[in-house]
Design a protein around this motif. Sequence first.
Motif, PDB file in Angstrom:
ATOM      1  N   ASP A  65      40.086  33.645  40.682  1.00 52.56           N
ATOM      2  CA  ASP A  65      40.069  34.921  41.221  1.00 52.56           C
ATOM      3  C   ASP A  65      39.055  34.760  42.271  1.00 52.56           C
ATOM      4  O   ASP A  65      38.852  34.166  42.615  1.00 52.56           O
ATOM      5  CB  ASP A  65      39.218  36.377  40.570  1.00 52.56           C
ATOM      6  N   ASP A 118      52.387  39.641  38.043  1.00 48.28           N
ATOM      7  CA  ASP A 118      51.678  40.283  37.444  1.00 48.28           C
ATOM      8  C   ASP A 118      49.833  39.969  37.469  1.00 48.28           C
ATOM      9  O   ASP A 118      49.270  40.771  37.700  1.00 48.28           O
ATOM     10  CB  ASP A 118      51.581  40.665  36.335  1.00 48.28           C
ATOM     11  N   GLU A 145      49.387  40.231  40.920  1.00 53.48           N
ATOM     12  CA  GLU A 145      48.838  42.445  41.706  1.00 53.48           C
ATOM     13  C   GLU A 145      48.112  42.303  40.693  1.00 53.48           C
ATOM     14  O   GLU A 145      47.152  43.865  41.977  1.00 53.48           O
ATOM     15  CB  GLU A 145      50.908  42.945  40.976  1.00 53.48           C
ATOM     16  N   ALA A 146      47.291  42.561  39.802  1.00 54.66           N
ATOM     17  CA  ALA A 146      46.035  42.287  39.535  1.00 54.66           C
ATOM     18  C   ALA A 146      45.228  42.459  39.866  1.00 54.66           C
ATOM     19  O   ALA A 146      44.400  43.027  39.832  1.00 54.66           O
ATOM     20  CB  ALA A 146      46.131  42.666  37.832  1.00 54.66           C
ATOM     21  N   LEU A 147      44.786  41.135  40.194  1.00 48.99           N
ATOM     22  CA  LEU A 147      43.204  40.848  41.568  1.00 48.99           C
ATOM     23  C   LEU A 147      44.039  40.748  42.278  1.00 48.99           C
ATOM     24  O   LEU A 147      42.594  41.609  42.798  1.00 48.99           O
ATOM     25  CB  LEU A 147      43.767  38.901  40.995  1.00 48.99           C
ATOM     26  N   ALA A 153      44.876  43.894  43.053  1.00 54.29           N
ATOM     27  CA  ALA A 153      44.300  45.797  43.057  1.00 54.29           C
ATOM     28  C   ALA A 153      42.763  45.589  42.970  1.00 54.29           C
ATOM     29  O   ALA A 153      42.437  46.407  41.887  1.00 54.29           O
ATOM     30  CB  ALA A 153      44.949  46.563  41.836  1.00 54.29           C
ATOM     31  N   GLY A 154      42.052  44.779  42.330  1.00 57.59           N
ATOM     32  CA  GLY A 154      40.888  44.878  41.058  1.00 57.59           C
ATOM     33  C   GLY A 154      40.898  44.907  39.874  1.00 57.59           C
ATOM     34  O   GLY A 154      39.521  45.231  39.264  1.00 57.59           O
ATOM     35  N   GLU A 155      41.828  44.381  39.485  1.00 59.71           N
ATOM     36  CA  GLU A 155      42.101  44.863  38.243  1.00 59.71           C
ATOM     37  C   GLU A 155      42.430  43.763  37.379  1.00 59.71           C
ATOM     38  O   GLU A 155      42.351  42.524  37.727  1.00 59.71           O
ATOM     39  CB  GLU A 155      43.435  45.793  37.534  1.00 59.71           C
ATOM     40  N   PRO A 156      41.468  43.551  36.329  1.00 60.79           N
ATOM     41  CA  PRO A 156      41.898  42.430  35.605  1.00 60.79           C
ATOM     42  C   PRO A 156      43.038  42.611  34.600  1.00 60.79           C
ATOM     43  O   PRO A 156      44.378  43.367  34.875  1.00 60.79           O
ATOM     44  CB  PRO A 156      41.496  43.378  33.116  1.00 60.79           C
ATOM     45  N   PRO A 191      46.279  41.605  32.407  1.00 57.58           N
ATOM     46  CA  PRO A 191      47.078  42.318  31.874  1.00 57.58           C
ATOM     47  C   PRO A 191      47.655  41.692  30.885  1.00 57.58           C
ATOM     48  O   PRO A 191      47.096  42.157  29.647  1.00 57.58           O
ATOM     49  CB  PRO A 191      48.340  43.440  32.273  1.00 57.58           C
TER      50      PRO A 191
END
Length: 188
Positions: free
Chosen positions: A125, A153, A156-158, A160-163, A165
């Motif tokens: 990250d 996936d 995309e998560a990183l 978007a600032g999300e963990p 999956p």
Amino acid sequence: MKTHPDMLPLGATAPDFKLPGVDGETYQLSDFQKPIFVYVQGCNHCPYVLAYLARLKRVARDYADHVDLVMVNSNDAEQYPSDDFASMQTFAETHALPFPYLFDADQSVAQSYRAFRTPELMVFDRDRRLAYRGRVDDSVKEPDKATTRELRDALEALIAGEPVPEPETYAIGCTVKWKPGNEPVLAE
């Protein structure tokens, strides 16, 4: 998936490196400034690397604004001459690689990243902490039959600032071809 004790643990900081690229440049971790850094343990001769190569090139292009992707070859070029530096240069040109292809001749970088397979992907990250380790997707030889897309996936998560999956998947591939005495000692 349970983390193997010999793998770089999730959350670990990306180890630094200084490696020659097939383009004549020398690269180190600090040269990669985009929010996400993807380390691919690769080589020229592995059929799994070849099977995933088009997908890796597509990912590098699709996420070029957010992701620095590099491929590192650490194979013993004496035992596997098709993985020597000159062959890497030919490979990069033949396949029009859109990312740096680096040579880890002494295998110290593969050891510090604790890479075991080709291809094995590690996604870091913006803080250069390991957020995903594993494969591109679940269909090595037939891209159209993939039912998962773990690498995309994770990206995309990183973005978007999300963990992530699914932070770990099993990387299917050949083993890194270690020089005598460099083989990692695996914990039980």
